[in-house]
Design a protein around this motif. Sequence first.
Motif: not given
Length: 411
Positions: A209, A246-247, A378
């Motif tokens: 990421q 947010h992942g 995300n």
Amino acid sequence: MTRCRLCGSEAMASVVDLGATPPCESFLAADQLDQPEPAYPLHLRVCTDCWLAQIPPLITPEETFKEYAYFSSYSTSWVEHARTFVDDAAARLDLGTDAFVVEVASNDGYLLKHVVDRGIRCLGIEPSVNVGAAARDAGVPTLTEFLSPDTGSAVRAEHGPADLVVANNVYAHIPDVVGFTEGLRALVADDGWVSIEVQHLLTLIEENQYDTIYHEHFQYYTVASAIRALASGGLALVDVELLPTHGGSIRLWARPAEVAGEPSQQVVDVLAREKAAGLQELSGYTEFSARVAKVRRDLLRFLITAAERGETVVGYGAPGKGNTLLNHCGIRPDLLAYTVDRNPYKHGRFTPGTRIPILPPERIAADKPDYVLVLPWNLRAELTEQLSFVHEWGGRLVFPIPELSIVEVAS
């Protein structure tokens, strides 16, 4: 960068060098396209003494946040996430109408409006003039200010100590980690709680990421390094939750050190996971740069092949993270004709560095592109549903991270 901003050590090791990019939220107006655009090195390093990952503080929060392009309320799933948090926190901490809640970096009131709806006294502390004004218009009391120890003490003196201080997606955004943490301690009651949400470095590394590395994010936390950061301001970690936002994020529940007690078993378990992943030694970081390079090559190969076939590719979303990806990959309008965003503030503007036009979302249905590159990956579940209509003409969605994924959308 020669010293760690948390512990002062000079033992800094490179994790990944993404070159130089403009600040990720500095969207350009049309009359700025022929003007110079500053770019700053974006090089992530980790301190091998306290294991805080960080980038140099080359831009100041004042430059970024006085006028800000990000409004939290434009993400439906994020507003729902905030509502659920308020419901759960009220139950967990027994917050009634006599309680006082403060949110730091409260944005446009996306979270505190749920506190207002419960009849609980609250205050937002938001440095951006424009989004703070939107919060006040929505009925959320908001102070336009950056948090510092002095700000925290002044708010406490005027409003009283806070039973709960919320700091979601801001703990990475401040270069003065110690001063900000002292500000949190100044706000919270001596028997109160602090809740912090921040992206988890463990998932950032494991899931490639890297686009969440940008100049607004000065540091990147594991639970281990967060414990060190909290202690610098007199707070101690009590519990942690692993979140999908947010992942992959962590929600840190902290209290003043004097009343915190022993951390939960969940804290112990996550610390063990981080250690097993090698994040307290250099071995956990050494392969990240090579995996980042592969993400770049795969995305560029797809875009170039599509262009050579005469296929059209447009973007969805103009998030800050997208600008790290676009700049690192060198993507320009010849490969990505435009991107769209739900935020009207960005319409008619251009992405920093790459100069890709940002249009209203309705443009996708009008143009019927072959592919839609989803930059806020995300929000995959939310946006796959929102973009289901591209199935009508055989369009497909493209997600660049954690690896290139081309998706047939169900009708």
